[in-house]
Design a protein around this motif. Structure first.
Motif, PDB file in Angstrom:
ATOM      1  N   UNK A   1       0.718  -1.241   0.356  1.00  0.00           N
ATOM      2  CA  UNK A   1       0.312  -0.242   0.198  1.00  0.00           C
ATOM      3  C   UNK A   1       0.479   1.086   0.127  1.00  0.00           C
ATOM      4  N   UNK A   2       1.601   1.401   0.941  1.00  0.00           N
ATOM      5  CA  UNK A   2       3.118   2.952   0.219  1.00  0.00           C
ATOM      6  C   UNK A   2       3.420   2.428  -0.813  1.00  0.00           C
ATOM      7  N   UNK A   3       3.776   1.584  -1.372  1.00  0.00           N
ATOM      8  CA  UNK A   3       4.518   1.590  -2.585  1.00  0.00           C
ATOM      9  C   UNK A   3       3.520   2.565  -3.476  1.00  0.00           C
ATOM     10  N   UNK A   4       2.249   1.946  -3.464  1.00  0.00           N
ATOM     11  CA  UNK A   4       0.882   2.078  -4.110  1.00  0.00           C
ATOM     12  C   UNK A   4       1.050   3.467  -4.436  1.00  0.00           C
ATOM     13  N   UNK A   5       0.974   4.386  -2.874  1.00  0.00           N
ATOM     14  CA  UNK A   5       0.577   5.690  -2.103  1.00  0.00           C
ATOM     15  C   UNK A   5       2.123   6.930  -3.075  1.00  0.00           C
ATOM     16  N   UNK A   6       2.736   5.801  -2.638  1.00  0.00           N
ATOM     17  CA  UNK A   6       3.929   6.995  -2.943  1.00  0.00           C
ATOM     18  C   UNK A   6       4.671   6.718  -4.792  1.00  0.00           C
ATOM     19  N   UNK A   7       3.878   6.046  -5.417  1.00  0.00           N
ATOM     20  CA  UNK A   7       4.260   6.214  -7.033  1.00  0.00           C
ATOM     21  C   UNK A   7       3.074   6.467  -6.960  1.00  0.00           C
ATOM     22  N   UNK A   8       1.399   6.839  -6.575  1.00  0.00           N
ATOM     23  CA  UNK A   8       0.357   7.225  -6.924  1.00  0.00           C
ATOM     24  C   UNK A   8       0.884   9.093  -6.841  1.00  0.00           C
ATOM     25  N   UNK A   9       1.416   9.316  -5.294  1.00  0.00           N
ATOM     26  CA  UNK A   9       2.088  10.842  -5.514  1.00  0.00           C
ATOM     27  C   UNK A   9       2.562  11.516  -6.458  1.00  0.00           C
ATOM     28  N   UNK A  10       3.623  10.339  -6.389  1.00  0.00           N
ATOM     29  CA  UNK A  10       5.039  10.890  -7.714  1.00  0.00           C
ATOM     30  C   UNK A  10       4.468  11.306  -9.245  1.00  0.00           C
ATOM     31  N   UNK A  11       2.900   9.995  -9.160  1.00  0.00           N
ATOM     32  CA  UNK A  11       2.844  10.412 -10.116  1.00  0.00           C
ATOM     33  C   UNK A  11       1.555  12.154 -10.455  1.00  0.00           C
ATOM     34  N   UNK A  12       0.987  11.859  -9.316  1.00  0.00           N
ATOM     35  CA  UNK A  12       0.516  13.415  -9.353  1.00  0.00           C
ATOM     36  C   UNK A  12       1.568  14.637  -9.919  1.00  0.00           C
ATOM     37  N   UNK A  13       2.921  13.821  -8.921  1.00  0.00           N
ATOM     38  CA  UNK A  13       3.745  15.871  -9.082  1.00  0.00           C
ATOM     39  C   UNK A  13       4.182  15.774 -10.531  1.00  0.00           C
ATOM     40  N   UNK A  14       4.310  14.290 -11.448  1.00  0.00           N
ATOM     41  CA  UNK A  14       5.242  14.514 -12.489  1.00  0.00           C
ATOM     42  C   UNK A  14       3.846  15.129 -13.226  1.00  0.00           C
ATOM     43  N   UNK A  15       2.370  14.204 -12.833  1.00  0.00           N
ATOM     44  CA  UNK A  15       1.705  14.895 -13.748  1.00  0.00           C
ATOM     45  C   UNK A  15       1.677  16.345 -14.844  1.00  0.00           C
ATOM     46  N   UNK A  16       2.198  17.792 -13.115  1.00  0.00           N
ATOM     47  CA  UNK A  16       1.439  19.019 -12.720  1.00  0.00           C
ATOM     48  C   UNK A  16       3.186  19.771 -12.983  1.00  0.00           C
ATOM     49  N   UNK A  17       3.872  18.479 -13.810  1.00  0.00           N
ATOM     50  CA  UNK A  17       4.773  18.431 -14.788  1.00  0.00           C
ATOM     51  C   UNK A  17       6.163  19.462 -13.079  1.00  0.00           C
ATOM     52  N   UNK A  18       5.985  18.654 -12.051  1.00  0.00           N
ATOM     53  CA  UNK A  18       6.867  18.071 -10.789  1.00  0.00           C
ATOM     54  C   UNK A  18       7.829  17.658 -10.662  1.00  0.00           C
ATOM     55  N   UNK A  19       8.698  18.174 -10.541  1.00  0.00           N
ATOM     56  CA  UNK A  19      10.034  16.650 -10.317  1.00  0.00           C
ATOM     57  C   UNK A  19      10.413  17.197  -8.293  1.00  0.00           C
ATOM     58  N   UNK A  20       9.418  16.174  -7.878  1.00  0.00           N
ATOM     59  CA  UNK A  20       9.808  16.547  -6.157  1.00  0.00           C
ATOM     60  C   UNK A  20      10.111  15.133  -6.259  1.00  0.00           C
ATOM     61  N   UNK A  21      12.099  14.904  -5.622  1.00  0.00           N
ATOM     62  CA  UNK A  21      12.658  13.646  -5.584  1.00  0.00           C
ATOM     63  C   UNK A  21      12.766  13.134  -3.421  1.00  0.00           C
TER      64      UNK A  21
END
Ligand code: PLP
Lengths: 486, 442
Positions: A145-165
């Motif tokens: 679930x953690x992996x899924x949630x983090x991947x979802x959050x990462x995709x959300x930021x990237x979709x907005x054109x933001x790189x947040x590592x």
């Protein structure tokens, strides 16, 4: 057996050539020659050396093994962070209903309406309980679930054109949090805790740069404490453009009392094998559904369950999805159990559970306070975390006391976690344990502490009454013997 | 129902704590948000619940199924779950306190031993979530071990396994390259063209998604090894009663969906990820593993070991993030394999083989000809005279599942249906199935 003393022989050691536990029916179709159809080089050269046992031998072997375990059904199991609550027996019956057990995961939706309704409702009810907009039921456990949630959050930021590592994680977090961050290709940065176990706000704010995708907080924390500044922290996280992830392993403290979504949580996972009473099974299976706020929904794994024109369907057409994390739909048998648990309880029953879990933990805390010089002040939530420092006799450690508890018929609390509490004991009674049990548990602690002062060696060499005594773990790791060899 | 405290006791407990009322304990929660009204259905008694669940289940009642594709309808002997669901197993946690968990620990040790035997591999772990995540984690191990980034995945691997691999690999630096298999199996000449200095591993599925045996496994294994990569073999445990196990053709990592070993279909889970590898990869292996040791009295005992690989010790440097796995499913598989036994397991595989080959003949006679000529185990692809989706829909009305139409997964296979036959089908079932198909195709 190399002359070793043995508690119960291995199944392999009971095997005798030619014995059979399960006869198969006679083949009722014309038999063709296997090696005419399959070339010899693709065939197995010698059969797998499985044990050869009769059914009664198999049943007795595993029943005897079962007797070597402590379990919720047989013992108080105050393992903190794991919410070892009663697993309703009716659920064993429900998951074995043939029309559930026989459901193939690739069935067309016309032949899956009953099960899809269950999954749809579980998503809805979890959303309601957690104050989130959508849930995926696919992850198989908390860590997935953690992996899924983090991947979802990462995709959300990237979709907005933001790189947040970067992902910020308090130093009190469970090990799966940083491990999941790494698996998602992000960098975990640790945030310090204050002396009383809460997040060090200064440290958090200093690290909360525009590189931060996510702050992962366990709510209540792994110290069993609710962060009173959480709404303010959430606001600061959002102002920085980051998201708040909640590790929901401790949700048993909150159901019906407060909704994580109302606190400002953007994404969370819950462990159905904790709060929702599905059995831990000696280490699994679990289920780690992930809930999100609206803005994150497009990124959830496929398939999604939808209800349109009176028909339930699985939906795959989500262009921004992170993909799949499970080969099929997730641990559905576990989800059915959680569904049944919620139906048994209803909203009020669920809130009652959380309240009683909190009551029991605080009662234990009050009763244990005279025994532990380092017991923190104030109320806890569903579990009490205390350092063993200064409580035991000379040279006696938390580990020794945990082992001695086994002699008295209690499973041990979680120990040495969270790592920021030296000699930690993490005790979670759950809502199920009676006052009598809790009282007796405290008396046992008192006895063990007295023993640790009067006869420290007795405690340091515990346990004495379990099927085996303390194990040589170094030997196991130095010379790994990981399978039976004749 | 599950809460034992009387009102009197609750009062006593609050008094001992030293608060006047329960709400004094939750003072840290924001007052304006406490006790929201939840829109959930009301509670049910156990009796009502059972009736309700039986009604839900009955909606999806089915007469017969020929669906396989990674989840298989095998006979589950009664003893398996009658023993596995014993409370001492089902309601125990991960065996952290080994002295009070020897039942779970020894059964995992037996499980690891059985999986090594089945696969002919050196070591196996205590389980992964499912076959797909086991395959994905195997790809990560291969990339880390070789320091290379490309994982070759032939089209004959389950498309849903591929999706999970892609999710897990998405931000790892490793990538998947698909290898075409127009002929239903991976041809060594085709593999050769895809091998390069960045090839970390070849993942094969054998028997593959189309049910075909990968006829050139040994050549494929030699080729990938010569190129400096690893061979990851995904397999179907029941088939290993007949066909060569991954260890016999040199696989470095063997993975599988273990559902066929005594687990119900249950709409996709809980299943059982199997993961085994060569000794050289042991310290890179994901997940828990149980080892044998001695206790203070010299008794043989079992314990979780090599934990320096795991998240609770290594945190972000762990070999995987997995914590809770599928232990109870592994226990069920252990009981299943112990009950079926050495000869029974071969018989079971043979039954599957015989019945599936009979069914293939019946279908071929009814104008559903096999698409591939490769050897197969218990699953095969047929070409349908009319749309496979239509056929499935028609049979579904009779509560029979005809198989999996492949068009949704492979555009160029829109006329094809994947059919699976296990030991549970009788000759009469299959003859009737043949008639139903022929009728549906008209
Ligand atoms: C606080 C916390 N986070 C995460 C996890 C991981 O959950 P799981 O074991 O279901 O993967 C656990 C439990 O083990 C936990 O206690």
């Amino acid at each position: 057996m190399n002359g070793e003393k043995v508690v119960e022989p291995l199944s392999f050691e009971k095997s005798a050539p030619g014995r059979k536990g399960l006869p198969w029916p006679v083949c009722d179709v014309p038999v063709i020659q296997v090696d005419k159809q399959i070339p010899a080089n693709l065939l197995r050269t010698e059969p797998a050396q499985l044990p050869e046992l009769s059914e009664p031998q198999v049943v007795r072997h595993f029943t005897r093994l079962s007797h070597l375990n402590y379990s919720i059904d047989t013992n108080f199991y105050p393992l903190g962070s794991c919410t070892m609550k009663h697993n309703p027996k009716v659920n064993d019956r429900i998951v074995q209903i043939p029309d559930f057990a026989g459901l193939h995961p690739l069935r067309p939706h016309e032949l899956s309406q009953g099960i899809l309704e269950i999954l749809y409702e579980v998503e809805r009810w979890l959303s309601e309980i957690c104050g989130m907009d959508a849930f995926t039921l696919q992850p198989s456990a908390g860590a997935q679930g953690e992996l899924t949630g983090i991947l979802v959050a990462r995709a959300y930021h990237e979709h907005r054109g933001e790189k947040r590592p970067v992902v910020l994680i308090p130093d009190s977090a469970h090990g799966t949090n940083p491990a999941s961050v790494a698996l998602a290709g992000l960098t975990a940065v640790t945030v310090k805790s204050t002396a009383d176990g809460q997040v060090d706000l200064d440290d958090l704010l200093q690290k909360l740069t525009k590189d931060v995708a996510l702050v992962m907080m366990t709510i209540p924390s792994t110290l069993g404490l609710f962060e009173p500044r959480i709404q303010d922290i959430a606001k600061k996280i959002h102002d920085a453009g980051a998201l708040l992830y909640m590790d929901g392993a401790n949700l048993n403290a909150l159901v019906g009392l407060v909704r994580p979504g109302d606190l400002g949580v953007d994404v969370l996972h819950v462990n159905l094998h904790k709060t929702f009473a599905t059995p831990h099974g000696g280490g699994g299976p679990g289920a780690g559904p992930v809930g999100v706020k609206k803005a994150l929904e497009p990124f959830l794994p496929v398939p999604r369950v939808a209800f349109e024109n009176g028909v339930y369907r699985r939906k795959f057409d989500r262009t921004n999805t992170i993909g799949r994390v499970h080969g099929f739909q997730g641990n559905v048998g576990v989800l059915i159990r959680a569904y049944a648990y919620m139906r048994l309880q209803g909203a009020e029953g669920l809130r009652d559970i959380s309240e009683n879990a909190i009551l029991a933990a605080n009662y234990l805390k009050a009763k244990l306070t005279p025994l532990f010089p380092k017991m923190p002040a104030g109320a806890c939530m569903h579990e009490v975390v205390v350092s063993g420092e200064g409580a035991f006799g000379p040279g006696v450690r938390t580990l020794d006391v945990a082992k001695r508890l086994l002699d008295y018929g209690y499973y041990a609390p979680t120990i040495y976690f969270p790592m920021i509490v030296p000699e930690a004991l993490m005790i979670e009674p759950t809502e199920n344990e009676s006052k009598e049990t809790l009282d007796h548990f405290v008396e046992t602690f008192r006895t063990i502490i007295a023993e640790s002062k009067a006869t420290p060696d007795l405690v340091k060499t515990a346990p004495h009454t379990t099927p085996v005594r303390r194990l040589d773990e170094v030997r196991a790791a130095r010379d790994p013997r990981l399978r039976y060899k004749p | 129902m599950f809460i034992p405290h009387t009102d009197e006791q609750k009062k006593d407990m609050l008094a001992t704590i030293g608060v006047a009322r329960f709400d004094d304990l939750i003072g840290a929660l924001p007052k304006n948000l406490v006790r929201p009204k939840l829109n959930l259905p009301g509670s049910m008694s156990e009796m009502e619940l059972v009736r309700h669940m039986e009604e839900l289940a009955s909606r999806d009642h089915l007469a017969q199924s020929y669906l396989g594709a990674g989840a298989y309808e095998h006979f589950v002997p009664t003893a398996v779950w009658s023993v596995a669901l014993r409370g001492e197993f089902a309601t125990a946690y991960t065996p952290y306190q080994a002295e009070a968990s020897q039942g779970t620990l020894q059964s995992i040790f037996e499980f690891q031993s059985l999986i090594c035997e089945l696969f002919k591999m050196d070591v196996a772990n205590a389980s992964m979530y499912d076959g797909a995540s086991a395959a994905a984690e195997a790809c990560l191990v291969a990339a880390k071990h070789t320091g290379r980034n490309e994982i070759l995945v032939p089209e004959t691997v389950h498309p849903q396994t591929l999706r999970v691999i892609q999710t897990y690999l998405a931000h790892s630096g490793a990538r998947v390259t698909s290898v075409p298999c127009p002929n239903g199996i991976l041809e060594p000449t085709v593999l050769q063209k895809h091998l390069g200095p960045d090839t970390a591993a070849l993942l094969i599925q054998n028997p593959n998604f189309f049910g075909c045996l990968e006829s050139h496994v040994q050549e494929l294994s030699d080729l990938i090894h010569k190129a400096g990569g690893l061979l990851i073999a995904s397999t179907y445990p029941v088939a290993l009663g007949l066909i060569a196990p991954p260890g016999e053709y040199g696989a470095d990592i063997a993975v599988a969906e273990g559902q066929s070993l005594g687990l119900p279909l249950a709409y996709g889970g809980p299943y059982l990820g199997l993961f085994a590898c060569k000794n050289e990869l042991l310290r890179k292996m994901p997940g828990r593993v149980v080892g044998q040791t001695l206790d203070a009295d010299g008794k043989r005992a079992f314990v979780l070991t090599l934990q320096a690989r795991e998240q609770h010790i290594r945190r972000e440097k762990a070999t995987s993030n997995i914590c809770t796995n599928q232990a109870l499913c592994a226990l069920a598989a252990t009981i299943y394999l112990s009950l079926v036994g050495k000869n029974g397991f071969k018989e079971l595989a043979t039954l599957n083989f015989q019945k599936a080959h009979y069914a293939a003949q019946v279908l071929a006679k009814g104008a559903f000809a096999p698409v591939f000529q490769h050897p197969f185990f218990n699953e095969f692809v047929v070409r349908c005279p009319t749309s496979p989706e239509k056929i499935v829909e028609r049979l579904a009305k009779k509560r029979v599942l005809a198989g999996l139409p492949l068009g949704a997964y492979y555009k160029d296979r829109a006329d094809q249906l994947l059919v699976c036959v296990t030991e549970i089908k009788t000759k009469a079932d299959m003859d009737q199935f043949g008639d139903l198909l022929a009728e549906a195709a008209r």
